[in-house]
Each structure stands twice: as C-alpha cells, then as structure tokens.
Design a protein around this motif. Structure first.
Motif, PDB file in Angstrom:
ATOM      1  N   HIS A 241      22.469 -56.794  12.871  1.00  0.00           N
ATOM      2  CA  HIS A 241      21.669 -55.218  12.144  1.00  0.00           C
ATOM      3  C   HIS A 241      22.754 -55.029  11.201  1.00  0.00           C
ATOM      4  O   HIS A 241      22.065 -54.436   9.584  1.00  0.00           O
ATOM      5  CB  HIS A 241      21.653 -54.259  12.696  1.00  0.00           C
TER       6      HIS A 241
ATOM      7  N   LEU B 246      15.838 -52.769   5.979  1.00  0.00           N
ATOM      8  CA  LEU B 246      17.653 -52.201   6.221  1.00  0.00           C
ATOM      9  C   LEU B 246      18.871 -52.523   5.065  1.00  0.00           C
ATOM     10  O   LEU B 246      20.028 -51.997   4.243  1.00  0.00           O
ATOM     11  CB  LEU B 246      18.660 -53.015   7.624  1.00  0.00           C
TER      12      LEU B 246
ATOM     13  N   PHE C 288      23.176 -45.285   9.320  1.00  0.00           N
ATOM     14  CA  PHE C 288      22.480 -45.040  10.144  1.00  0.00           C
ATOM     15  C   PHE C 288      21.788 -45.718  11.585  1.00  0.00           C
ATOM     16  O   PHE C 288      21.616 -45.333  12.551  1.00  0.00           O
ATOM     17  CB  PHE C 288      20.711 -45.978   9.172  1.00  0.00           C
ATOM     18  N   LEU C 289      22.592 -47.032  11.739  1.00  0.00           N
ATOM     19  CA  LEU C 289      22.863 -47.649  12.749  1.00  0.00           C
ATOM     20  C   LEU C 289      23.965 -47.055  13.550  1.00  0.00           C
ATOM     21  O   LEU C 289      23.289 -46.834  15.067  1.00  0.00           O
ATOM     22  CB  LEU C 289      23.838 -49.183  12.472  1.00  0.00           C
TER      23      LEU C 289
ATOM     24  N   ARG D  82      23.903 -43.953  13.983  1.00  0.00           N
ATOM     25  CA  ARG D  82      23.578 -42.918  14.717  1.00  0.00           C
ATOM     26  C   ARG D  82      22.582 -42.724  15.589  1.00  0.00           C
ATOM     27  O   ARG D  82      22.912 -42.585  16.988  1.00  0.00           O
ATOM     28  CB  ARG D  82      23.226 -41.691  13.615  1.00  0.00           C
ATOM     29  N   TYR D  83      21.486 -44.100  15.039  1.00  0.00           N
ATOM     30  CA  TYR D  83      20.557 -43.465  16.128  1.00  0.00           C
ATOM     31  C   TYR D  83      19.756 -45.424  16.848  1.00  0.00           C
ATOM     32  O   TYR D  83      19.051 -45.601  17.150  1.00  0.00           O
ATOM     33  CB  TYR D  83      19.293 -43.811  14.755  1.00  0.00           C
ATOM     34  N   VAL D  84      20.701 -45.971  16.496  1.00  0.00           N
ATOM     35  CA  VAL D  84      20.598 -46.979  17.160  1.00  0.00           C
ATOM     36  C   VAL D  84      21.724 -47.204  18.519  1.00  0.00           C
ATOM     37  O   VAL D  84      21.584 -47.366  19.251  1.00  0.00           O
ATOM     38  CB  VAL D  84      20.389 -48.341  16.581  1.00  0.00           C
TER      39      VAL D  84
ATOM     40  N   TYR E  82      28.156 -37.351  15.881  1.00  0.00           N
ATOM     41  CA  TYR E  82      28.865 -37.318  14.504  1.00  0.00           C
ATOM     42  C   TYR E  82      30.509 -37.517  15.233  1.00  0.00           C
ATOM     43  O   TYR E  82      31.090 -37.599  13.603  1.00  0.00           O
ATOM     44  CB  TYR E  82      28.118 -36.442  13.767  1.00  0.00           C
TER      45      TYR E  82
ATOM     46  N   LYS F 170      26.947 -37.419   7.404  1.00  0.00           N
ATOM     47  CA  LYS F 170      25.501 -36.649   8.067  1.00  0.00           C
ATOM     48  C   LYS F 170      24.696 -36.856   6.935  1.00  0.00           C
ATOM     49  O   LYS F 170      24.127 -37.287   7.216  1.00  0.00           O
ATOM     50  CB  LYS F 170      25.882 -35.013   8.038  1.00  0.00           C
ATOM     51  N   MET F 171      26.323 -36.656   5.310  1.00  0.00           N
ATOM     52  CA  MET F 171      24.769 -36.915   4.832  1.00  0.00           C
ATOM     53  C   MET F 171      24.059 -38.848   3.884  1.00  0.00           C
ATOM     54  O   MET F 171      23.134 -38.841   3.844  1.00  0.00           O
ATOM     55  CB  MET F 171      25.624 -36.945   2.861  1.00  0.00           C
TER      56      MET F 171
ATOM     57  N   VAL G 149      23.341 -41.043   6.324  1.00  0.00           N
ATOM     58  CA  VAL G 149      22.084 -40.724   7.197  1.00  0.00           C
ATOM     59  C   VAL G 149      21.096 -39.958   6.973  1.00  0.00           C
ATOM     60  O   VAL G 149      20.129 -40.601   6.850  1.00  0.00           O
ATOM     61  CB  VAL G 149      22.443 -40.265   8.852  1.00  0.00           C
ATOM     62  N   LYS G 150      20.976 -39.414   6.479  1.00  0.00           N
ATOM     63  CA  LYS G 150      19.746 -38.400   6.386  1.00  0.00           C
ATOM     64  C   LYS G 150      19.267 -39.402   4.665  1.00  0.00           C
ATOM     65  O   LYS G 150      17.961 -39.379   4.774  1.00  0.00           O
ATOM     66  CB  LYS G 150      20.679 -36.827   5.156  1.00  0.00           C
TER      67      LYS G 150
ATOM     68  N   CYS H 246      17.296 -42.642   5.979  1.00  0.00           N
ATOM     69  CA  CYS H 246      16.839 -42.111   6.945  1.00  0.00           C
ATOM     70  C   CYS H 246      15.570 -42.048   5.469  1.00  0.00           C
ATOM     71  O   CYS H 246      14.238 -42.141   5.391  1.00  0.00           O
ATOM     72  CB  CYS H 246      15.761 -41.038   7.548  1.00  0.00           C
TER      73      CYS H 246
ATOM     74  N   LEU I  58      14.681 -45.305   3.867  1.00  0.00           N
ATOM     75  CA  LEU I  58      13.855 -46.253   5.044  1.00  0.00           C
ATOM     76  C   LEU I  58      12.893 -45.709   4.643  1.00  0.00           C
ATOM     77  O   LEU I  58      11.586 -46.615   4.768  1.00  0.00           O
ATOM     78  CB  LEU I  58      14.200 -45.741   5.749  1.00  0.00           C
ATOM     79  N   ARG I  59      12.164 -44.248   4.838  1.00  0.00           N
ATOM     80  CA  ARG I  59      10.800 -43.689   4.686  1.00  0.00           C
ATOM     81  C   ARG I  59      10.440 -44.215   3.769  1.00  0.00           C
ATOM     82  O   ARG I  59       9.093 -45.060   3.483  1.00  0.00           O
ATOM     83  CB  ARG I  59      10.996 -42.548   4.941  1.00  0.00           C
TER      84      ARG I  59
ATOM     85  N   ASP J  67      18.448 -34.337  10.360  1.00  0.00           N
ATOM     86  CA  ASP J  67      17.969 -35.763  10.450  1.00  0.00           C
ATOM     87  C   ASP J  67      17.681 -36.752  10.830  1.00  0.00           C
ATOM     88  O   ASP J  67      17.670 -37.813  11.643  1.00  0.00           O
ATOM     89  CB  ASP J  67      19.919 -36.944   9.874  1.00  0.00           C
TER      90      ASP J  67
ATOM     91  N   LEU K  67      10.390 -44.417  10.972  1.00  0.00           N
ATOM     92  CA  LEU K  67      11.436 -44.797  11.179  1.00  0.00           C
ATOM     93  C   LEU K  67      11.268 -44.819  12.418  1.00  0.00           C
ATOM     94  O   LEU K  67      12.096 -46.053  13.379  1.00  0.00           O
ATOM     95  CB  LEU K  67      11.835 -43.698  11.219  1.00  0.00           C
TER      96      LEU K  67
ATOM     97  N   LEU L 158      13.075 -48.090  14.931  1.00  0.00           N
ATOM     98  CA  LEU L 158      14.120 -47.612  15.160  1.00  0.00           C
ATOM     99  C   LEU L 158      13.818 -49.084  16.114  1.00  0.00           C
ATOM    100  O   LEU L 158      14.883 -48.865  17.006  1.00  0.00           O
ATOM    101  CB  LEU L 158      14.411 -46.426  15.762  1.00  0.00           C
TER     102      LEU L 158
ATOM    103  N   ARG M 212      16.494 -50.985  18.110  1.00  0.00           N
ATOM    104  CA  ARG M 212      16.853 -50.787  19.527  1.00  0.00           C
ATOM    105  C   ARG M 212      16.366 -52.470  20.902  1.00  0.00           C
ATOM    106  O   ARG M 212      17.029 -51.980  21.767  1.00  0.00           O
ATOM    107  CB  ARG M 212      16.236 -49.746  19.795  1.00  0.00           C
TER     108      ARG M 212
END
Lengths: 184, 195
Positions: free
Chosen positions: A41, A128, A139-140, A142-144, A149, A164-165, A167-168, A171, A174-175, B3, B9, B13, B17
């Motif tokens: 990824h 991605l 992002f990966l 944190r969320y995968v 943190y 944190k910035m 990751v935000k 997100c 990506l949206r 976040d 998303l 995800l 995953r």
C-alpha cells in the motif's frame, strides 16, 4: 489439539545474536506477510514492496545488536520498513511515472459484481497514490496498521502534531478524490 | 480536529485492511539473503557461549534436522560454525537426522524434503492441526531441498509432507509412525530427548 508454545521475539533475537542465523527465519515468518500488505500500500506495487521487505529484513538482521528489548520488535522493524519504503519511493519517482495522471477521469466501479474487485483495488491504490508520501504513510499507519499516534511518532520520527495534521489532510484529500469518482 | 473517517473512506479502508497473501518465493528469498550474509553478529555481551560444529560431516538428507536449545540450529547437509574458541556441542547422528544439544531451553526444528519436480511442498502435523496451508516449505533453488524451520515443544510429534497439495507422504528418511488405515502416511519425531 496441542500447539507449539510461542516464544518471544526478544528470545529469538538473542538466539540469532548467539550465532544462529537460521532462527531469524522465525521473525520473518511472524512479520513478513503482515508487513507485505503495508509495504504494498505504501509504495504502490508488489515488486517494489518485495524489495522494501527484503531490504528491511536484511537491515534488521545486520542491526540486531542495536535492537533494545524494551521496544516491541514489530515496531522496531516497522521503523526500518518505513525508512526503506521512503527510499524506494523516492528512487522510483525519479525514475518513472508510477501512477496515472491526477486529472484522469475514473470510471465508476461496479462493486456489486465480484469480478470488479480488481477494479476497486485499483481505484483505492490510485487514490492513495495521489496523496503526498508522508500523508499516505501516516494514513496507513493510523487506519490500516492501527497504530496510536504515540507509536507513529516512534516509527516515523515525526512530531505528534505533524502526524495528526498529515492524517487529517490525507482523509480530506481521499474524500475529495473518491467523491470526484462517484459524482462524475 | 477530528480525523475519524466516514463514508466513502470506510469502503477504502475495508479494501486496504483485506489480508494480503505475500509471495512465498519472495519471502523465501529473504532468508536466502540472510544466509548469504550470515556471520556471527557482534553481541553486546561478550560472555555468551558460542557453539561450533566441529567435524560433523553431514550428508545430504531428505529428513529432519533437529536443533535443541536457544543457541543453535543445525541444518542437515551443511557445516555450521559460530565462532572460535568455543566448546563443541554434543552431536548425535542417527540415520540422516542430526540432533545437537546446545542449550536445554528451546527447540527449533528444521524439516527438509527433497522433491525437485514438486511445485509446492507443505508440512502438516498436530502442531498446525494437520493444515498444510499453514506451513509451506521453501527452497532457494530447484536443485536444493525444500525446508522450513518450526519451533516445537518437547515431546512426540506426528507429521507428513504434502506435495503439490494432493500427495501426502511420510518422511522417507524419518521414523514411520504407527500405521493407521484411517490416516495418511506419516512420520514421527520426538523432540527433546537428545543429550
């Protein structure tokens, strides 16, 4: 049914440091498959991911004497992997264009039919790829990979606020990308 | 700032995953590279015992190489050397199986199988619930034996090799398990009895 009792990563490391190189295979078995997904990824293709993984494990082997048992071995290994992935990604970017143009129109993916699974995977990787490297990485992680943190600070060397910035922003971006795909 | 991702998303995800099956050949190349690079790493504590295989001539085998203890693993068909000035371990050779008692704590066992024409070889036994998918063997090249290293507790372990997903075979150089018409051919190894 009985199963083999696990022994700690630290014990395996000690065994390798005592001269048993083959024991390193236990660590490879434990971590390769899981980090293969993350590497793929992160760098965007299987070939580079395999290079990253091989390089990571080889570097870990050579640096085992520096591993401190107070740190989780998986986290230590991940730190090496992230650094190697950055190097491979930077080299590849210099060499060729890896991903499609940012403004290319993507067809809507028909997810209902299983045969379109590959198309969904491609859409995800294209999304991605449009992130900045540090945002994709954050992002990966944190969320995968599900790191906190604080763990991400240890792996990436970046500060908490910066992570944190990233990751935000990842997100948000990506949206944006995925909304463009679905609202054409 | 929040976040927490929301749709779309979540779909992304879910895809990210999904477990990924790594290429076992690529994974096998990692240990090939480690073996090429293998040399006793410098240990931060100088007082550790090191072991050396001295004069143990091992034949090419299709069987099991047994290693007892934290400090060492012996691969049949190779000569291992860990350093100078160390006491040689007790080595027992029976058939093609080599057991070296190095330190009486952990047991690392290398299973080896010669099958140059096979596309896949796996190991099945009680330790992986007779599931060959759980323990594939690897080989550095088609000319070399298939092998995998496993940690096993002391005691008796029945096992078999599965060739190309369909053919269950006992270890041609191992100890046959008691025949059982309800079970496929298999072998037995007893871990932890060497001295």
């Amino acid at each position: 049914m009985k199963s083999a009792p696990p022994f700690s990563d630290a014990a395996v490391v000690r065994q390798v440091l005592d001269g048993d190189a083959e024991a390193f295979g236990v660590l490879v078995e434990r971590y390769y498959d899981h980090y293969a997904r993350f590497a793929r990824h992160l760098v965007g293709n299987r070939e580079d991911a395999e290079e990253v993984l091989q390089d990571t494990f080889l570097r870990a082997y050579h640096a085992l004497a520096k591993y401190e048992e107070k740190e989780r071995f998986g986290a230590w290994l991940l730190r090496i992997l992230v650094n190697r992935a950055r190097t491979v990604s930077a080299r590849r970017k210099r060499r060729e264009r890896l991903f499609p143009e940012a403004d290319a129109g993507w067809a809507e993916v028909a997810e209902a039919h299983p045969a379109e699974r590959a198309a969904l995977r491609e859409e995800v990787h294209r999304a991605l790829a449009l992130l900045a490297v540090d945002q994709r990485e954050a992002f990966l992680l944190r969320y995968v990979e599900g790191l906190t943190y604080e763990e991400m600070v240890g792996v990436t060397g970046a500060g908490l606020s910066a992570l944190k910035m990233r990751v935000k922003r990842a997100c948000d971006r990506l949206r944006e990308i995925l909304n463009e795909v679905h609202h054409v | 700032m929040s976040d927490h991702p929301v749709e779309p998303l979540e779909r992304l995800l879910a895809e990210l995953r999904e477990p990924d099956t790594a290429d076992p050949i690529a994974k096998g190349r990692v240990m090939d590279a480690v073996r090429r690079a293998a040399r006793p790493p410098r240990h931060p504590e100088d007082a550790r015992r090191r072991t050396r295989m001295a004069g143990a001539r091992l034949t090419s085998v299709a069987g099991v190489a047994l290693a007892a203890g934290v400090a060492g693993l012996i691969t049949a068909g190779a000569r291992a050397s860990y350093g100078d000035g160390d006491a040689a371990p007790a080595v027992h050779v029976f058939g093609d199986t080599v057991a070296a008692t190095l330190r009486d704590t952990l047991r690392l066992v290398r299973f080896m199988f010669v099958a140059p024409a096979a596309q896949r070889v796996a190991l099945a036994g009680e330790f992986n619930r007779w599931n060959p998918s759980a323990t594939p063997l690897h080989r550095p090249s088609p000319d070399e034996p298939w092998s995998v290293a496993l940690r096993l507790p002391a005691g008796r372990h029945d096992y078999a090799f599965v060739v190309d997903d369909t053919q269950w075979v006992s270890d041609p150089r191992g100890t046959p398990a008691d025949p059982n018409e309800l079970a496929p051919p298999r072998s037995v190894i007893v871990v932890g009895t060497e001295r």
